[in-house]
Design a protein around this motif. Structure first.
Motif, PDB file in Angstrom:
ATOM      1  N   HIS A   1       6.744 112.246 -53.367  1.00 46.71           N
ATOM      2  CA  HIS A   1       7.375 111.833 -52.114  1.00 46.71           C
ATOM      3  C   HIS A   1       8.892 112.025 -52.178  1.00 46.71           C
ATOM      4  CE1 HIS A   1       7.032 108.196 -54.680  1.00 46.71           C
ATOM      5  NE2 HIS A   1       8.265 107.996 -54.292  1.00 46.71           N
ATOM      6  N   ASN A   2       9.383 112.568 -53.292  1.00 48.15           N
ATOM      7  CA  ASN A   2      10.788 112.937 -53.413  1.00 48.15           C
ATOM      8  C   ASN A   2      10.881 114.433 -53.674  1.00 48.15           C
ATOM      9  OD1 ASN A   2      11.646 110.266 -53.203  1.00 48.15           O
ATOM     10  ND2 ASN A   2      11.437 109.931 -55.410  1.00 48.15           N
ATOM     11  N   ALA A   3      11.712 115.121 -52.928  1.00 53.95           N
ATOM     12  CA  ALA A   3      11.844 116.560 -53.084  1.00 53.95           C
ATOM     13  C   ALA A   3      13.145 116.884 -53.804  1.00 53.95           C
ATOM     14  CB  ALA A   3      11.831 117.247 -51.726  1.00 53.95           C
ATOM     15  N   PRO A   4      13.220 118.046 -54.446  1.00 55.54           N
ATOM     16  CA  PRO A   4      14.498 118.469 -55.021  1.00 55.54           C
ATOM     17  C   PRO A   4      15.578 118.488 -53.944  1.00 55.54           C
ATOM     18  CG  PRO A   4      12.713 119.891 -55.754  1.00 55.54           C
ATOM     19  CD  PRO A   4      12.141 119.011 -54.689  1.00 55.54           C
ATOM     20  N   GLU A   5      16.794 118.234 -54.340  1.00 54.13           N
ATOM     21  CA  GLU A   5      17.902 118.146 -53.393  1.00 54.13           C
ATOM     22  C   GLU A   5      17.998 119.411 -52.552  1.00 54.13           C
ATOM     23  OE1 GLU A   5      22.718 117.235 -53.417  1.00 54.13           O
ATOM     24  OE2 GLU A   5      21.540 117.152 -55.264  1.00 54.13           O
ATOM     25  N   GLY A   6      18.146 119.224 -51.238  1.00 54.60           N
ATOM     26  CA  GLY A   6      18.294 120.360 -50.340  1.00 54.60           C
ATOM     27  C   GLY A   6      16.994 120.891 -49.783  1.00 54.60           C
ATOM     28  N   GLN A   7      15.853 120.326 -50.203  1.00 52.24           N
ATOM     29  CA  GLN A   7      14.566 120.783 -49.698  1.00 52.24           C
ATOM     30  C   GLN A   7      13.934 119.695 -48.838  1.00 52.24           C
ATOM     31  OE1 GLN A   7      11.953 122.280 -52.710  1.00 52.24           O
ATOM     32  NE2 GLN A   7      13.590 123.325 -53.824  1.00 52.24           N
ATOM     33  N   GLN A   8      12.996 120.117 -47.988  1.00 59.39           N
ATOM     34  CA  GLN A   8      12.263 119.156 -47.183  1.00 59.39           C
ATOM     35  C   GLN A   8      11.360 118.312 -48.097  1.00 59.39           C
ATOM     36  OE1 GLN A   8      12.574 118.527 -43.872  1.00 59.39           O
ATOM     37  NE2 GLN A   8      14.339 119.893 -44.055  1.00 59.39           N
ATOM     38  N   PRO A   9      11.109 117.069 -47.715  1.00 58.93           N
ATOM     39  CA  PRO A   9      10.223 116.241 -48.540  1.00 58.93           C
ATOM     40  C   PRO A   9       8.846 116.864 -48.707  1.00 58.93           C
ATOM     41  CG  PRO A   9      11.378 114.908 -46.910  1.00 58.93           C
ATOM     42  CD  PRO A   9      11.657 116.340 -46.562  1.00 58.93           C
ATOM     43  N   ILE A  10       8.319 116.769 -49.900  1.00 57.92           N
ATOM     44  CA  ILE A  10       6.951 117.209 -50.143  1.00 57.92           C
ATOM     45  C   ILE A  10       6.024 116.126 -49.595  1.00 57.92           C
ATOM     46  CG2 ILE A  10       5.246 117.773 -51.917  1.00 57.92           C
ATOM     47  CD1 ILE A  10       7.532 118.768 -53.635  1.00 57.92           C
ATOM     48  N   ARG A  11       5.140 116.498 -48.743  1.00 65.06           N
ATOM     49  CA  ARG A  11       4.297 115.519 -48.072  1.00 65.06           C
ATOM     50  C   ARG A  11       2.965 115.368 -48.803  1.00 65.06           C
ATOM     51  NH1 ARG A  11       6.391 114.492 -42.985  1.00 65.06           N
ATOM     52  NH2 ARG A  11       7.945 115.986 -42.255  1.00 65.06           N
TER      53      ARG A  11
END
Length: 693
Positions: A587-597
């Motif tokens: 539920h946390n994405a690498p900085e600058g990317q959309q959240p992984i759902r």
């Protein structure tokens, strides 16, 4: 008696016996001693050749330098001071003591009443005083030349997110290896055998977590029963390798050779270490080392200092609040990293190491010391996050940089697959790295060391073959070992020839192994689970040094050979898909990317709603991970197949099957799935992947 030996004042640092190429410096801490005698022995350890008082006392360290002493010299200590148990002091110079910093021991303890500081059977118990010399039954310390040629040893430095741990026992892993001689089996040298390493490499694990290898002894009560302390959670010397794991003539460097060979294969070495207590037990225990050197400093004492403050269930607790005791543990850890090249540690009963006596503190002195240490801060640190004291269960509460054994994962996954109800909320949390426990203070999913089995408890094969523990061989009337096993015998207790029961057991263990390897977090596999190792229902085989605990890799049953192939394939699948070992919580994405759902689905393909989560009868769940590519995992612990409506894939090409735990099929390249509704087999896990051009 000095036999004309020349003695110099030497140095208070470093502690231990340090050979400098010309002679040996001896230094030992004792704040309350009145005199410390260094005792030298002949090559067989039977005759005391010299007894030399250490001449200097600097900063509570007794020290002296002997230019005549070379590597191989056997020695021990006798420490003088008050024998006053009621005030915490148990000095008895009649007892030969192990140097806490000894790098090697020769011989084993021979249990005799002389190793106790008090008179066994005396009406005054531990307040009495025993004057018998214990040297004849005590192991001797060895002066060691620490120099070794490591060559081009390269540490694997496997990232935590990519780590797969294999918990193993040195003897258990090698005792049945036909490729090694009888004299080598069960040793560090045997663990370095190419066949053993090949098994680890082809299995696909990245680290071995070795059960205790620091010097330990068999408990007296076990010896008297004809049993042994097989597991080894009874440490007596924190710098010395256990002599039982050194082959004849092998020496202290045999351990280092084993580490190098494993490193050459890309496998890290993690040591299971026991710094929470020692082999000396409670006030009625033997005087082997720390108790006779400075009992009041090395141990946490109770309000009545005659007794010990015990949070370990083993009779005593090491006093890490004392600066010299803390120094010893930190020096020991750095020694194994720097001199022996190990890659990390698993700390037994680690909550005891983080105590400010009554309660756990994430900023306790030991935890803070490790966190700031430039050597230890770079290795893997794993906590067993509980002890037996007040507020001892601390899962999820260790500081950043630590991983923790997650027993809640074990119980939830076992219970789910055996068919218990109401477990979907717990299962969903554990599939995502138990974020409710670990997603804080910048911690990552790898902080959760996921396991379904470990040395303590049933093996995987026994988890699906026994409802009850069967520990009669331990000679404790089946009272030992826990009874909350979350196991299911699939209809028959123990061995059976019924093919339907055997098929169900195979299906169950495939489902659990696949769940373990498809979950976020750090998976840990117990030695032998991949080949169906059984302990006959014994869930506390700590004292069984026999085939109950030994690994057999030859002449596998066809079912176990198939399961080995399945496990290898699922590990390879995990390694080949980043989503299964993502470096961040999903539920946390690498900085600058959309959240992984992550979307949780019902069998009709719709999103799970609040009532669905709280439906106790619901035992089917879909987990859709929006990634590159998307992954769909379908879980069904019902006795019958459940039709599942597949969600629309991100591409028009639909889904392809990667894994079917029910059939045991693993297809890393994918097998097309054409139907909009898929039957999820009973007691089965399906893993699908979005089809890409």
């Amino acid at each position: 008696m000095t036999n004309g030996i020349t003695l110099r004042e030497g140095s208070p640092y470093p502690l231990g016996a340090t050979w400098d190429g010309s002679g040996t410096n001896f230094a030992i801490f004792s704040a309350h001693a009145t005199k410390v005698e260094l005792c030298l022995f002949d090559a067989r350890g039977r005759r005391e050749t010299a007894r030399i008082p250490l001449p200097e006392f600097t900063h509570e360290v007794w020290h002296g330098y002997l230019p005549e002493v070379r590597p191989g010299q056997l020695y021990g200590y006798r420490v003088h001071g008050p024998y006053d148990p009621q005030n915490g002091h148990r000095f008895n110079p009649n007892k030969l003591l192990i140097d806490p910093y000894a790098l090697m021991l020769q011989g084993d303890i021979v249990w005799h009443d002389a190793v106790f500081g008090y008179r066994i059977g005396n009406a005054r118990a531990d307040l009495s005083f025993d004057r018998r010399d214990s040297a004849f039954v005590m192991p001797k310390c060895v002066v060691v030349d620490p120099a070794v040629t490591w060559g081009a040893d390269i540490r694997p430095h496997t990232p935590w997110a990519d780590t797969i741990i294999y918990e193993a026992h040195v003897k258990g892993m090698t005792a049945l290896n036909p490729d090694t001689s009888d004299r080598v089996r069960g040793s560090f040298a045997a663990l370095a055998d190419p066949k053993v390493i090949e098994h680890l490499v082809t299995l696909g694990v990245t680290a071995v977590e070795l059960m205790p290898t620091q010097a330990f002894f068999d408990d007296r009560y076990l010896i008297e029963k004809g049993l042994t302390n097989y597991w080894g959670y009874n440490t007596a010397a924190f710098f010395a390798p256990a002599t039982r794991f050194i082959s004849p003539g092998g020496g202290v460097h045999e351990f280092k050779l084993m580490v190098r060979r494993l490193h050459e294969a890309g496998i890290e070495v993690i040591l299971d270490v026991v710094y929470n207590h020692t082999a000396e037990g409670n006030q009625m225990g033997p005087t082997l080392s720390f108790r006779g050197i400075d009992n009041a400093s090395y141990y946490m004492l109770g309000d009545d200092p005659r007794y010990y403050y015990d949070t370990t269930g083993c009779g005593n607790t090491v006093n890490l609040g004392h600066q010299r005791v803390l120094q010893m543990v930190m020096d020991s850890l750095r020694y194994w990293v720097e001199a022996c090249h190990v890659d990390g540690f698993r700390f037994d009963l680690a909550s005891s190491l983080g105590r400010d006596r009554q309660s756990f503190n994430a900023n306790a002195v030991f935890l803070d010391a490790v966190r700031q240490d430039p050597v230890l801060g770079r290795v893997k640190l794993i906590a067993e996050p509980w002890d037996t004291g007040n507020e001892g269960y601390q899962l999820g509460n260790f500081p950043p940089g630590w991983a923790e054994w997650n027993d809640r994962y074990r119980d939830s996954v076992r219970s789910y697959w055996k068919g218990d109800e109401g477990l979907l909320p717990e299962l969903s949390s554990h599939l995502l790295g138990s974020a409710n426990l670990f997603d804080k203070r910048g911690r990552r999913p790898w902080a959760s060391v996921n396991f379904i089995t470990a040395h303590d408890g049933f093996t995987l094969a026994d988890t699906v073959a026994y409802n009850e523990k069967h520990n009669a061989a331990n000679q404790e009337d089946n009272r030992d070992g826990h009874s909350h096993n979350c196991s299911w015998n699939c209809g028959v207790e123990g061995p059976t020839d019924d093919p339907e029961v055997l098929d169900l057991r195979d299906r169950m263990r495939r489902a659990m192994m696949a769940t373990l390897l498809m979950s976020q977090g750090t998976p840990m596999i117990l030695m032998g689970d991949e080949v169906g190792r059984t302990q006959g229902g014994n869930n506390n085989a700590y004292c069984q040094d026999n085939e109950m605990n030994w690994l057999k890799l030859d002449d596998l049953d066809p079912r176990d050979a198939d399961f080995l192939a399945f496990t290898r394939s699922v590990i390879a699948l995990r390694k080949g898909r980043d989503v299964f070992h993502h470096a961040s919580f999903l539920h946390n994405a690498p900085e600058g990317q959309q959240p992984i759902r992550v979307r949780w689905l019902r069998p009709d393909g719709e999103l799970m709603e609040q009532n669905d989560w709280h439906n106790p009868a619901a035992r089917t769940l879909g987990m859709l991970v929006r990634d590159e590519p998307d992954i769909l995992m379908l879980f069904n612990s019902h006795f019958e197949a459940v039709d599942f409506t597949l969600p629309a894939a991100a591409t028009d090409l639909g889904w392809q099957m990667l894994l079917d735990s029910a059939s045991g099929e693993v297809t890393p390249q994918g097998s097309p799935v054409r139907l909009p509704t898929l039957a999820v087999p009973p007691r089965g896990l399906l893993v699908l992947e979005e089809t890409r051009p």
